[in-house]
Design an enzyme around this catalytic site. Structure first.
Site, short mmCIF file in Angstrom:
data_model
loop_
_atom_site.label_atom_id
_atom_site.label_comp_id
_atom_site.label_asym_id
_atom_site.label_seq_id
_atom_site.Cartn_x
_atom_site.Cartn_y
_atom_site.Cartn_z
CG ASP A 1 40.22 -13.69 58.97
OD1 ASP A 1 39.63 -12.67 58.58
OD2 ASP A 1 40.54 -13.90 60.16
CG ASN B 1 38.78 -18.39 47.79
OD1 ASN B 1 38.84 -19.11 46.80
ND2 ASN B 1 39.84 -17.87 48.36
CB ILE B 2 33.83 -21.10 50.95
CG1 ILE B 2 33.46 -22.26 50.03
CG2 ILE B 2 32.90 -21.07 52.16
CD1 ILE B 2 33.32 -23.58 50.71
CE LYS B 3 37.78 -14.54 55.32
NZ LYS B 3 36.92 -14.36 56.48
N GLY B 4 34.43 -15.58 50.67
CA GLY B 4 33.61 -14.50 50.15
C GLY B 4 34.12 -13.11 50.46
#
Lengths: 529, 254
Positions: free
Chosen positions: A315, B128-131
């Site tokens: 991110d 990924n966990i992030k999604g």
């Protein structure tokens, strides 16, 4: 060097960055990087040794297309190992047989010459002969640099930011007219995207190529063809058009050498990209990196680092400080290899989720922080890719904001964003519209920078200080853990890459006493003979 | 939207006006003849009346056009064929519970970008966990074991890893579509799995990417294709419906 008496337009002052923190960040980067440099110095790789042979003038490939440099290094390695480097056994054989380098390579492939590690007087003689030959290659690199300097003196340099456009047809003979057209449309820098798989090839293909895959193979012949074509266009336009390619992947020392010989002007060359995004072994990468950067330093090539890539996987807000950390590490490794500030196209990108509040202010904070930390580096500013959705209209607006952030923060190399990112490889109209976007923004707001003074206690400055503080914390952890462990733990781009795994590990060799690499010697001494 | 309406035309600002916008480049110098050619092309495409609202020279040999016009065509929505979701959307909790109850062991998913594709955005968004889109990726599911092999994985490696990890499902992401690479790679992958595994033991093959046609499963030899905008929750729910006994009547395709 940094003093507290910054001028009013100095971003360090606008962001109210603490000079002590900046110094601390740099010294931590040095501490984190130094053990990696000494590890790199203790090793060589098959690609470093092949680069030595390329600098000595060994070109061409066998009937199967395997380059002679690969053939020769493989045979030498099988017979006597590479712990002493390839130069001593090869020039010992040249002196014993009276054959030239190419003939020795061909005979080696056929098994009709045997190698040994020379000792005593033989070793001295072989070393001298090798150095004399490799020095010819280094002098060719020096001559290329002088030619570039002369052309720039003749035509002048374009104003910043340099407009950077990409061609990627897969066929060098299609790339050439596209690149020339892009230069006529306003590109200051042409990047020829490489065929996707090339970074994982452990050899450099030979000759002009017409069959690429989402890009064109980097070969010596393709480099020469494109440089000659852009020289023609530079003369026509009266401005020097720079050429960019990629010194990354398993062959980066060789590709860097070819770039120096053929007068490429910029090379994508990141200290950790291959490790993180191509799963290339970390030791292999750092050894190859150091050699390739020494070549770039000598050749006057501007490197472009790859921090933008982290933000395509992690991110862009949460991982903003990892970009700063990577920039600082890239700077340390670059300077250690002899590169100067003007050669550091440190990377970053406009990848913050557009839906989050204040996303543009956050982008400005990150871009200004990079500008503030590296005031004399050109900085390579990459357009949005992750949030280009296929809605080309929205994408065009996003690219406009990207250009505005670039204008406001004085980015040096502006990769032009395409509204059709993630849809198609750019059409002729996409490039034209994208350049109109850049021109409108810089014409309308290019000088806005003079009036743009974020308040030192405002959102932008606070965010910049926060990112720098997080970067210092992370560097602290990295120094404690060592960089190789941090890479293994997934610190950068969320990718976990242990030092004893990854591609190309089998090509790493620990040097022994008496290791000789005439190229490294000439580069480190700054010598020409 | 009226529920009975099945005949539709494009909508500009009035029902049934058929208005569309289009842009394209012709390899012609910009002059009146070029604009006439653009208009003629638009007419042949069924735009009538068509208006060239913008024409711009791009160098001496090309002209860019923006054309607006009304198309004569209409669509009967009864003729449209799509893949409707044929499984229930489950929450992560429900997914975990279904696997626990029906499989009594974690469901193993091996994911990769195959061929030379280095774009992990898609596979990472799902795994990924992030999604993605506010949903956590499959790594977040306690009953799903995820092995993400990353980018540029060769097909033989993928088969071997799937074998080694006893994968229930193999997820492949393909973003690069130049020269139809995504289709070639997918066919190569599904053929390799058919060769390496007996039909009953072959893992479920799922591909995803922005340029796939979700109807092409048979042609590509895979069990499911997910297109643009697919979320991790949809993939997890599908895996449960396809792989967990008793959770659904839908059986694994063979």
């Amino acid at each position: 060097m940094s003093r507290t008496a910054y001028t009013g337009s100095d971003p360090r002052r606008m962001l109210d960055l603490d000079p002590v923190t900046i110094r601390k960040a740099r010294s931590l980067a040095r501490k984190a990087g130094a053990p990696v440099v000494s590890m790199a110095k203790r090793h060589t790789t098959v690609s470093v040794e092949r680069a030595v042979l390329r600098l000595a003038g060994l070109e061409g490939a066998d009937v199967e297309g395997i380059p002679w440099v690969n053939r020769l290094v493989d045979v030498v390695r099988d017979e006597v190992g590479l712990e002493h480097g390839v130069a001593l056994p090869v020039w010992d054989a040249i002196l014993r047989t009276g054959d030239d380098l190419t003939t020795v390579a061909q005979k080696a492939a056929a098994g009709s010459v045997t190698f040994r590690v020379p000792e005593g007087r033989d070793s001295v003689r072989a070393g001298k002969a090798a150095r004399a030959r490799v020095a010819q290659g280094i002098r060719r690199i020096d001559a290329s640099r002088r030619t570039r300097d002369n052309l720039i003196a003749k035509y002048g340099d374009p104003p910043a930011p340099w407009i950077y456009l990409i061609v990627a047809t897969g066929d060098i003979y299609e790339d050439i007219p596209q690149a020339q057209a892009a230069a006529r449309e306003g590109a200051d820098v042409i990047a020829v995207i490489r065929s996707t798989g090339q970074s994982l090839l452990d050899y450099v293909p030979e000759g002009p190529t017409r069959e690429g895959y989402a890009g064109t193979y980097a070969t010596q012949a393709n480099f020469a063809l494109m440089r000659a074509a852009l020289d023609e266009t530079s003369a026509e336009l009266g401005r020097y058009v720079r050429l960019t390619n990629y010194a990354s992947g398993l062959c980066m020392p060789e590709i860097a050498s070819l770039a120096g010989l053929e007068r490429l002007d910029m090379m994508l060359n990141d200290s950790m990209y291959g490790i993180l995004f191509r799963d290339i072994n970390p030791v292999r990468t750092f050894v190859d990196q150091r050699f390739s950067r020494q070549i770039h330093a000598r050749a006057g090539i501007i490197i472009n680092t790859g921090e933008d890539n982290y933000l395509t996987t992690a991110d862009a807000v949460d991982a903003a400080h990892t970009v700063t950390v990577s920039q600082l590490l890239n700077e340390y490794f670059a300077k250690e290899a002899g590169l100067e500030d003007w050669q550091l196209g440190l990377g970053h990108a406009f990848e913050i989720t557009p839906e989050i509040p204040d996303s543009f202010r956050l982008e400005l904070a990150h871009a200004m922080l990079a500008r503030a930390l590296f005031p004399d580096a050109p900085l390579k500013w990459m357009p949005p890719t992750k949030h280009m959705t296929g809605d080309v209209f929205r994408g065009y607006l996003l690219d406009g904001f990207f250009n505005l952030a670039g204008a406001l923060t004085g980015q040096g190399i502006l990769l032009v964003g395409m509204m059709t990112e993630a849809v198609v490889t750019p059409w002729i109209s996409d490039r034209d519209l994208a350049l109109q976007n850049v021109r409108y923004v810089f014409n309308a707001a290019g000088n806005l920078r003079e009036d743009f003074r974020p308040s030192p206690d405002g959102f932008i400055a606070q965010r910049a200080r926060q990112v720098l503080a997080e970067a210092v914390d992370l560097l602290d952890d990295i120094v404690d853990d060592t960089l190789l462990v941090a890479i293994a733990d997934g610190t950068f781009g969320l990718m976990k890459r242990p030092a004893d795994a990854g591609r190309g590990l089998e090509g790493v060799v620990r040097k022994t006493d008496g290791y000789l690499n005439p190229a490294t010697d000439l580069l480190e001494e700054g010598a020409t003979r | 939207m009226s529920k009975s309406k099945t005949i539709v035309r494009p909508y500009g600002d009035t029902t049934g006006d058929g208005m569309v916008q289009m842009s394209f480049t012709l390899p012609l110098a910009h002059d009146k003849r070029a604009e006439g050619a653009a208009l003629l092309l638009a007419k042949q495409m069924g735009m009538d009346p068509a208006m060239v609202v913008h024409a711009k020279a791009m160098g001496p040999h090309f002209t860019f056009f923006v054309v607006y016009g009304s198309v004569q065509h209409f669509v009967d929505t009864r003729d449209v064929v799509v893949v409707e979701r044929d499984y229930a959307l489950l929450s992560p909790k429900e997914v975990n519970a279904a696997i626990k109850k029906g499989l009594r062991r974690p469901l193993v998913v091996v994911g990769a970008c195959i061929g030379t594709d280095a774009h992990t955005v898609g596979i990472d968004a799902i795994l990924n966990i992030k999604g993605f889109a506010g949903e956590k990726g499959l790594e977040y599911y306690s009953e799903i074991t995820v092995v993400n092999l990353g980018a540029q994985v060769s097909v033989p490696d993928l088969v071997e890893q799937a074998w080694h990890h006893k994968a229930d499902a193999v997820l492949v992401s393909q973003v690069v579509t130049q020269k139809d690479a995504h289709l070639h790679n997918t066919r190569e992958m599904s053929a390799a799995f058919r060769e390496a595994f007996p039909a009953a033991r072959r893992p479920l093959l799922v591909v995803g990417g922005p340029r796939f046609d979700e109807l092409m499963t048979t042609e590509l030899g895979v069990d499911r294709i997910f297109g643009k905008g697919t979320t991790p929750g949809e993939v997890a729910s599908y895996l449960v419906s396809a792989l967990v006994p008793s959770s659904s009547t839908r059986k694994k395709a063979s």
